[in-house]
Design an enzyme around this catalytic site. Structure first.
Site, PDB file in Angstrom:
ATOM      1  N   CYS A  51      54.806  21.857  32.225  1.00 27.17           N
ATOM      2  CA  CYS A  51      54.906  20.366  31.820  1.00 27.17           C
ATOM      3  C   CYS A  51      53.903  19.345  32.773  1.00 27.17           C
ATOM      4  O   CYS A  51      53.429  18.443  32.375  1.00 27.17           O
ATOM      5  CB  CYS A  51      56.358  19.773  32.175  1.00 27.17           C
ATOM      6  SG  CYS A  51      57.602  20.541  30.896  1.00 27.17           S
ATOM      7  N   ARG A 127      58.337  21.968  23.185  1.00 26.38           N
ATOM      8  CA  ARG A 127      57.288  21.149  23.469  1.00 26.38           C
ATOM      9  C   ARG A 127      56.704  20.696  21.770  1.00 26.38           C
ATOM     10  O   ARG A 127      55.766  21.338  21.232  1.00 26.38           O
ATOM     11  CB  ARG A 127      55.923  21.926  23.953  1.00 26.38           C
ATOM     12  CG  ARG A 127      56.330  22.412  25.371  1.00 26.38           C
ATOM     13  CD  ARG A 127      55.061  22.994  26.047  1.00 26.38           C
ATOM     14  NE  ARG A 127      55.493  23.757  27.141  1.00 26.38           N
ATOM     15  CZ  ARG A 127      56.060  23.171  28.417  1.00 26.38           C
ATOM     16  NH1 ARG A 127      55.615  21.967  28.507  1.00 26.38           N
ATOM     17  NH2 ARG A 127      56.596  23.968  29.179  1.00 26.38           N
TER      18      ARG A 127
END
Length: 239
Positions: A51, A127
């Site tokens: 991330c 995601r």
């Protein structure tokens, strides 16, 4: 935590009404972005390595998104305080400032409504990407698993392509602007009636009446090509 979700918004539908808390204050989606495109992307969690690389990549390309008229919005099931501290860490450690808001969703309510929590984890968002146009319509949806970071330049290419679809009423071939058959040309949508079939190969280049194409503006195809070239040539710092 329950993994029950609402039906996710589909491509072509209006993005659902959401009131959210972000690192830049309260926002109402899609109302606060009326007349603008926005890209809402979720990440599994703050202070995680994949991330972090994604946020750095999004931040470094924020001017490219703005040039296309697209606002960025992040999201995860973390608190505002966690988001702020993580953004500060990225600036202090990597020297990159994150300019876009990040939605805090510690109870997972927004994530469930958008179908961002999958069987892979009951406590983290996958995601997910929702691209919403200036009419508040969902135009693109992408889902990546926890372990795989997204190609941010491909998102830019997809946005550019969709904006070309709207502007020129065309279709975009695979791997545009480097398609293996027609290069950076646009595809002409097939005719809707028999009367137009005979005209197609007279009006456009093509392989058949249902497979015709026309030139794209060179400045647009070059802009899209630069996104792909950048990610292909990128070399980690120090190598």
């Amino acid at each position: 935590m329950s993994t029950q979700i609402d039906r996710i918004p589909l491509i072509g539908e209006e993005f659902p009404h959401l009131e959210v808390e972000t690192t830049q204050g309260k926002k109402v989606l899609p109302d606060d972005y009326k007349g603008k495109w926005f890209l809402l992307f979720s990440h599994p969690g703050d202070f995680t390595p994949v991330c972090t690389t994604e946020f750095i990549a999004f931040a470094k390309r924020s001017d490219d998104f703005k040039k296309l008229g697209v606002e960025l919005i992040g999201l995860s099931v973390d608190s505002t305080i966690s988001h702020i501290e993580w953004i500060k860490w990225i600036k202090d450690k990597v020297g990159v400032e994150v300019p876009f808001p990040v939605i805090a969703d510690p109870m997972g309510q927004v994530s469930k409504k958008l179908g961002m929590i999958h069987a892979q984890s009951a406590t983290s968002t996958v995601r997910a990407v929702f691209l919403v146009d200036d009419k508040s319509k969902v135009r693109l949806i992408m889902y990546y698993p926890l372990e795989l970071g997204r190609n941010i330049d491909e998102l830019l290419r997809a946005i550019k392509g969709l904006q070309m679809v709207d502007k020129y009423k065309v279709a975009i071939p695979a791997n545009w602007p480097n398609n293996e058959v027609i290069g950076d040309n646009f595809l002409v949508p097939p005719p809707r009636n028999i009367a137009d079939i005979g005209k197609r190969l007279q009006e456009y280049k093509g392989l058949d009446w249902w497979f015709t194409f026309k030139e794209s503006p060179k400045e647009d195809s070059e802009e899209a090509r630069k996104y792909l070239e950048r990610v292909a040539k990128a070399v980690p710092k120090g190598q």
